[in-house]
Write an enzyme that holds these catalytic residues in place. Sequence first.
Site, PDB file in Angstrom:
ATOM      1  N   THR A   1      -2.765  61.904  12.394  1.00  0.00           N
ATOM      2  CA  THR A   1      -3.991  62.468  12.952  1.00  0.00           C
ATOM      3  C   THR A   1      -4.759  63.308  11.939  1.00  0.00           C
ATOM      4  O   THR A   1      -4.157  63.890  11.026  1.00  0.00           O
ATOM      5  CB  THR A   1      -3.619  63.348  14.171  1.00  0.00           C
ATOM      6  OG1 THR A   1      -4.743  64.124  14.558  1.00  0.00           O
ATOM      7  CG2 THR A   1      -2.483  64.317  13.853  1.00  0.00           C
ATOM      8  N   ASP A   2      -6.061  63.448  12.157  1.00  0.00           N
ATOM      9  CA  ASP A   2      -6.861  64.339  11.304  1.00  0.00           C
ATOM     10  C   ASP A   2      -6.439  65.797  11.459  1.00  0.00           C
ATOM     11  O   ASP A   2      -6.726  66.635  10.600  1.00  0.00           O
ATOM     12  CB  ASP A   2      -8.359  64.189  11.608  1.00  0.00           C
ATOM     13  CG  ASP A   2      -8.762  64.493  13.045  1.00  0.00           C
ATOM     14  OD1 ASP A   2      -7.883  64.771  13.867  1.00  0.00           O
ATOM     15  OD2 ASP A   2      -9.991  64.462  13.335  1.00  0.00           O
ATOM     16  N   GLU A   3      -5.756  66.106  12.572  1.00  0.00           N
ATOM     17  CA  GLU A   3      -5.416  67.511  12.832  1.00  0.00           C
ATOM     18  C   GLU A   3      -4.439  68.085  11.805  1.00  0.00           C
ATOM     19  O   GLU A   3      -4.289  69.302  11.715  1.00  0.00           O
ATOM     20  CB  GLU A   3      -4.849  67.665  14.244  1.00  0.00           C
ATOM     21  CG  GLU A   3      -5.859  67.266  15.294  1.00  0.00           C
ATOM     22  CD  GLU A   3      -5.606  67.873  16.661  1.00  0.00           C
ATOM     23  OE1 GLU A   3      -4.751  68.763  16.775  1.00  0.00           O
ATOM     24  OE2 GLU A   3      -6.280  67.448  17.609  1.00  0.00           O
TER      25      GLU A   3
ATOM     26  N   TYR B   1       1.552  70.977  17.837  1.00  0.00           N
ATOM     27  CA  TYR B   1       1.364  69.515  17.766  1.00  0.00           C
ATOM     28  C   TYR B   1       1.050  69.075  16.343  1.00  0.00           C
ATOM     29  O   TYR B   1       1.730  68.222  15.768  1.00  0.00           O
ATOM     30  CB  TYR B   1       0.235  69.066  18.708  1.00  0.00           C
ATOM     31  CG  TYR B   1      -0.302  67.683  18.384  1.00  0.00           C
ATOM     32  CD1 TYR B   1       0.477  66.546  18.588  1.00  0.00           C
ATOM     33  CD2 TYR B   1      -1.586  67.512  17.843  1.00  0.00           C
ATOM     34  CE1 TYR B   1      -0.001  65.276  18.277  1.00  0.00           C
ATOM     35  CE2 TYR B   1      -2.072  66.245  17.528  1.00  0.00           C
ATOM     36  CZ  TYR B   1      -1.271  65.134  17.747  1.00  0.00           C
ATOM     37  OH  TYR B   1      -1.745  63.876  17.415  1.00  0.00           O
TER      38      TYR B   1
ATOM     39  N   LYS C   1       3.147  66.785  13.507  1.00  0.00           N
ATOM     40  CA  LYS C   1       2.632  65.553  12.913  1.00  0.00           C
ATOM     41  C   LYS C   1       2.606  65.664  11.381  1.00  0.00           C
ATOM     42  O   LYS C   1       2.907  64.700  10.672  1.00  0.00           O
ATOM     43  CB  LYS C   1       1.224  65.248  13.435  1.00  0.00           C
ATOM     44  CG  LYS C   1       1.138  64.924  14.915  1.00  0.00           C
ATOM     45  CD  LYS C   1       1.824  63.639  15.330  1.00  0.00           C
ATOM     46  CE  LYS C   1       1.116  62.403  14.860  1.00  0.00           C
ATOM     47  NZ  LYS C   1       1.784  61.159  15.393  1.00  0.00           N
TER      48      LYS C   1
HETATM   49  P1  NAD Z   1      -0.213  59.098  24.309  1.00  0.00           P
HETATM   50  O1  NAD Z   1       0.319  60.445  24.653  1.00  0.00           O
HETATM   51  O2  NAD Z   1      -1.230  58.472  25.193  1.00  0.00           O
HETATM   52  O3  NAD Z   1       0.995  58.058  24.205  1.00  0.00           O
HETATM   53  C1  NAD Z   1       2.203  58.380  23.558  1.00  0.00           C
HETATM   54  C2  NAD Z   1       3.219  57.302  23.909  1.00  0.00           C
HETATM   55  O4  NAD Z   1       4.461  57.641  23.255  1.00  0.00           O
HETATM   56  C3  NAD Z   1       3.538  57.204  25.409  1.00  0.00           C
HETATM   57  O5  NAD Z   1       3.575  55.856  25.800  1.00  0.00           O
HETATM   58  C4  NAD Z   1       4.903  57.844  25.527  1.00  0.00           C
HETATM   59  O6  NAD Z   1       5.678  57.337  26.619  1.00  0.00           O
HETATM   60  C5  NAD Z   1       5.529  57.498  24.180  1.00  0.00           C
HETATM   61  N1  NAD Z   1       6.600  58.426  23.797  1.00  0.00           N
HETATM   62  C6  NAD Z   1       6.559  59.784  23.819  1.00  0.00           C
HETATM   63  N2  NAD Z   1       7.760  60.283  23.428  1.00  0.00           N
HETATM   64  C7  NAD Z   1       8.541  59.211  23.124  1.00  0.00           C
HETATM   65  C8  NAD Z   1       9.869  59.076  22.652  1.00  0.00           C
HETATM   66  N3  NAD Z   1      10.643  60.145  22.411  1.00  0.00           N
HETATM   67  N4  NAD Z   1      10.335  57.838  22.423  1.00  0.00           N
HETATM   68  C9  NAD Z   1       9.558  56.745  22.666  1.00  0.00           C
HETATM   69  N5  NAD Z   1       8.326  56.810  23.153  1.00  0.00           N
HETATM   70  C10 NAD Z   1       7.809  58.032  23.364  1.00  0.00           C
HETATM   71  O7  NAD Z   1      -0.742  59.204  22.824  1.00  0.00           O
HETATM   72  P2  NAD Z   1      -1.960  58.446  22.119  1.00  0.00           P
HETATM   73  O8  NAD Z   1      -3.185  59.232  22.315  1.00  0.00           O
HETATM   74  O9  NAD Z   1      -1.902  57.015  22.477  1.00  0.00           O
HETATM   75  O10 NAD Z   1      -1.531  58.635  20.578  1.00  0.00           O
HETATM   76  C11 NAD Z   1      -0.730  57.664  19.923  1.00  0.00           C
HETATM   77  C12 NAD Z   1      -0.497  58.132  18.497  1.00  0.00           C
HETATM   78  O11 NAD Z   1      -1.738  58.286  17.832  1.00  0.00           O
HETATM   79  C13 NAD Z   1       0.206  59.484  18.391  1.00  0.00           C
HETATM   80  O12 NAD Z   1       1.095  59.418  17.310  1.00  0.00           O
HETATM   81  C14 NAD Z   1      -0.918  60.462  18.120  1.00  0.00           C
HETATM   82  O13 NAD Z   1      -0.441  61.569  17.396  1.00  0.00           O
HETATM   83  C15 NAD Z   1      -1.845  59.599  17.292  1.00  0.00           C
HETATM   84  N6  NAD Z   1      -3.274  59.943  17.349  1.00  0.00           N
HETATM   85  C16 NAD Z   1      -3.930  60.056  18.541  1.00  0.00           C
HETATM   86  C17 NAD Z   1      -5.303  60.299  18.551  1.00  0.00           C
HETATM   87  C18 NAD Z   1      -6.072  60.430  19.845  1.00  0.00           C
HETATM   88  O14 NAD Z   1      -7.252  60.800  19.812  1.00  0.00           O
HETATM   89  N7  NAD Z   1      -5.488  60.143  20.997  1.00  0.00           N
HETATM   90  C19 NAD Z   1      -5.986  60.451  17.337  1.00  0.00           C
HETATM   91  C20 NAD Z   1      -5.285  60.342  16.130  1.00  0.00           C
HETATM   92  C21 NAD Z   1      -3.935  60.060  16.158  1.00  0.00           C
HETATM   93  O1  DAU Z   2      -8.236  64.738  16.392  1.00  0.00           O
HETATM   94  C1  DAU Z   2      -7.233  63.840  16.776  1.00  0.00           C
HETATM   95  C2  DAU Z   2      -6.511  64.398  17.966  1.00  0.00           C
HETATM   96  O2  DAU Z   2      -7.403  64.289  19.077  1.00  0.00           O
HETATM   97  C3  DAU Z   2      -5.199  63.675  18.274  1.00  0.00           C
HETATM   98  O3  DAU Z   2      -4.311  63.855  17.214  1.00  0.00           O
HETATM   99  C4  DAU Z   2      -4.584  64.198  19.569  1.00  0.00           C
HETATM  100  O4  DAU Z   2      -3.440  63.452  19.901  1.00  0.00           O
HETATM  101  C5  DAU Z   2      -5.605  64.077  20.679  1.00  0.00           C
HETATM  102  O5  DAU Z   2      -5.098  64.636  21.869  1.00  0.00           O
HETATM  103  C6  DAU Z   2      -6.897  64.772  20.292  1.00  0.00           C
HETATM  104  O6  DAU Z   2      -6.701  66.204  20.190  1.00  0.00           O
HETATM  105  P1  DAU Z   2      -7.784  67.263  20.719  1.00  0.00           P
HETATM  106  O7  DAU Z   2      -7.109  68.540  21.006  1.00  0.00           O
HETATM  107  O8  DAU Z   2      -8.975  67.298  19.830  1.00  0.00           O
HETATM  108  O9  DAU Z   2      -8.204  66.501  22.075  1.00  0.00           O
HETATM  109  P2  DAU Z   2      -8.561  67.048  23.531  1.00  0.00           P
HETATM  110  O10 DAU Z   2      -9.146  65.897  24.282  1.00  0.00           O
HETATM  111  O11 DAU Z   2      -7.433  67.778  24.152  1.00  0.00           O
HETATM  112  O12 DAU Z   2      -9.720  68.110  23.231  1.00  0.00           O
HETATM  113  C7  DAU Z   2     -10.937  67.712  22.614  1.00  0.00           C
HETATM  114  C8  DAU Z   2     -11.807  68.948  22.500  1.00  0.00           C
HETATM  115  O13 DAU Z   2     -12.205  69.362  23.818  1.00  0.00           O
HETATM  116  C9  DAU Z   2     -11.111  70.153  21.891  1.00  0.00           C
HETATM  117  O14 DAU Z   2     -12.024  70.882  21.094  1.00  0.00           O
HETATM  118  C10 DAU Z   2     -10.690  70.992  23.088  1.00  0.00           C
HETATM  119  C11 DAU Z   2     -11.783  70.683  24.092  1.00  0.00           C
HETATM  120  N1  DAU Z   2     -11.364  70.728  25.518  1.00  0.00           N
HETATM  121  C12 DAU Z   2     -10.295  69.985  25.876  1.00  0.00           C
HETATM  122  C13 DAU Z   2      -9.861  69.983  27.185  1.00  0.00           C
HETATM  123  C14 DAU Z   2      -8.649  69.172  27.601  1.00  0.00           C
HETATM  124  C15 DAU Z   2     -12.079  71.467  26.434  1.00  0.00           C
HETATM  125  O15 DAU Z   2     -13.079  72.140  26.110  1.00  0.00           O
HETATM  126  N2  DAU Z   2     -11.653  71.472  27.732  1.00  0.00           N
HETATM  127  C16 DAU Z   2     -10.561  70.773  28.150  1.00  0.00           C
HETATM  128  O16 DAU Z   2     -10.217  70.846  29.354  1.00  0.00           O
END
Ligand code: NAD
Ligand code: DAU
Length: 356
Positions: free
Chosen positions: A127-129, A152, A156
């Site tokens: 992730t970019d985070e 988190y 990562k």
């Molecule tokens: P998500 O939370 O929707 O899905 C995570 C999946 O991992 C689920 O299906 C869960 O059951 C599985 N999981 C969790 N713990 C596990 C374990 N111990 N063993 C096996 N499976 C397990 O997450 P997502 O948003 O689909 O993110 C997927 C990946 O992409 C993550 O690695 C996250 O860090 C990365 N990522 C997400 C975003 C985003 O915006 N959502 C952005 C950048 C990177």
């Molecule tokens: O940047 C990549 C990341 O994006 C991934 O690595 C993470 O897995 C994914 O969950 C996401 O993280 P964020 O924390 O950026 O996503 P979230 O949707 O939780 O929040 C997006 C922005 O919105 C953040 O600045 C917090 C804000 N927010 C979020 C929630 C849930 C609110 O203002 N209110 C809310 O209720």
Amino acid sequence: MATRWFVTGGAGFIGANFVRGLLARRRDSHVTVYDALTYAGHEISLDGCTRTGRFALVRGDVCDADALDAALRDASPDVIVHMAAESHVDRSIHGPAPFLRTNVDGTFRVLEAVRARPGLRVAVVSTDEVYGSLGPTGRFVEGMPLAPSSPYSASKAAADLLTLAYVHTYGLDAVITRCSNNYGPYQMPEKLIPLMILSALRDQPLPVYGDGMNVRDWIFVDDHCAGIELAAERGRAGREYNFGGECEKPNLEVVETILRKLDKPRSLIRFVTDRPGHDRRYAMDIARATEELGFRPSVDFETGMERTLRWYQDNLDWCAAVEDERHRTHMRANYERRLEAGAEPSADRAAPEETR
Ligand code: NAD
Ligand code: DAU
């Protein structure tokens, strides 16, 4: 080209989109999903995949080395896409332990499994985070020092560093992808965009953290999935690849867009207590992915939001299924007190501010 894919976390948001896309576009592909089916992983998100005859779902934990080994022996993949993770920043603030377990120890187990199988390639989805927070200008570039802010993102970053150490020490064939905020179908309604869509549809308050001026770089999930596929097949071992949508937006603008498109009033917005340690701004430099992999985001925010809004409106059954007791418990813990103290938007608060 890879034909046999092994996707950890494939029942989650990005996983389900990745697997569906791969099976639909590449008729020679076989996909095994290995997923613990936590609160974030749902078999229904993969509905229809079995019908292809090229898909298997194995329920298993990435921290369970024996189960992982057995699944890999059965699947015999060309490539692992490792995306299993605890993914929600707010949950990591309430309870970091599962994040260290799955994201750090789980990645270690996956790397060990790859080390035992010379020739096997792994793409570790990050992730970019991991880069921390930006000021008002600049973008994240690969090679920048990592400066994660939340449990988190720290977990990562640890996984990324471990992956690089395995490449360096054991010659592992591993690449790392780092992406910005995804949105699209099948995302748990604990994350900003689906939470705001469902709250607006239900005429419930939309909780915006702090001043709503934190900036994220939004990418439609299909574009991220395309990037992962490119990196898994063409990326150079030991290299990190940034992906982003080149679409920076303050949270408040995202929320207002949703309200406008659903024809709902701004008075539903509640400014609530900020997320502790809330990163102010993310923005990705995607030049390396463009030059080396041919990556370009192809879905603009307008189109992506239309598709996402339509998907949630058409899939309320899916929403009801994933909003189970585990989800409701988190929602109560994260929002009950915030919403009691929250304020409705005033004209002043709606004015855009300079980000730091
Ligand atoms: P998500 O939370 O929707 O899905 C995570 C999946 O991992 C689920 O299906 C869960 O059951 C599985 N999981 C969790 N713990 C596990 C374990 N111990 N063993 C096996 N499976 C397990 O997450 P997502 O948003 O689909 O993110 C997927 C990946 O992409 C993550 O690695 C996250 O860090 C990365 N990522 C997400 C975003 C985003 O915006 N959502 C952005 C950048 C990177
Ligand atoms: O940047 C990549 C990341 O994006 C991934 O690595 C993470 O897995 C994914 O969950 C996401 O993280 P964020 O924390 O950026 O996503 P979230 O949707 O939780 O929040 C997006 C922005 O919105 C953040 O600045 C917090 C804000 N927010 C979020 C929630 C849930 C609110 O203002 N209110 C809310 O209720």
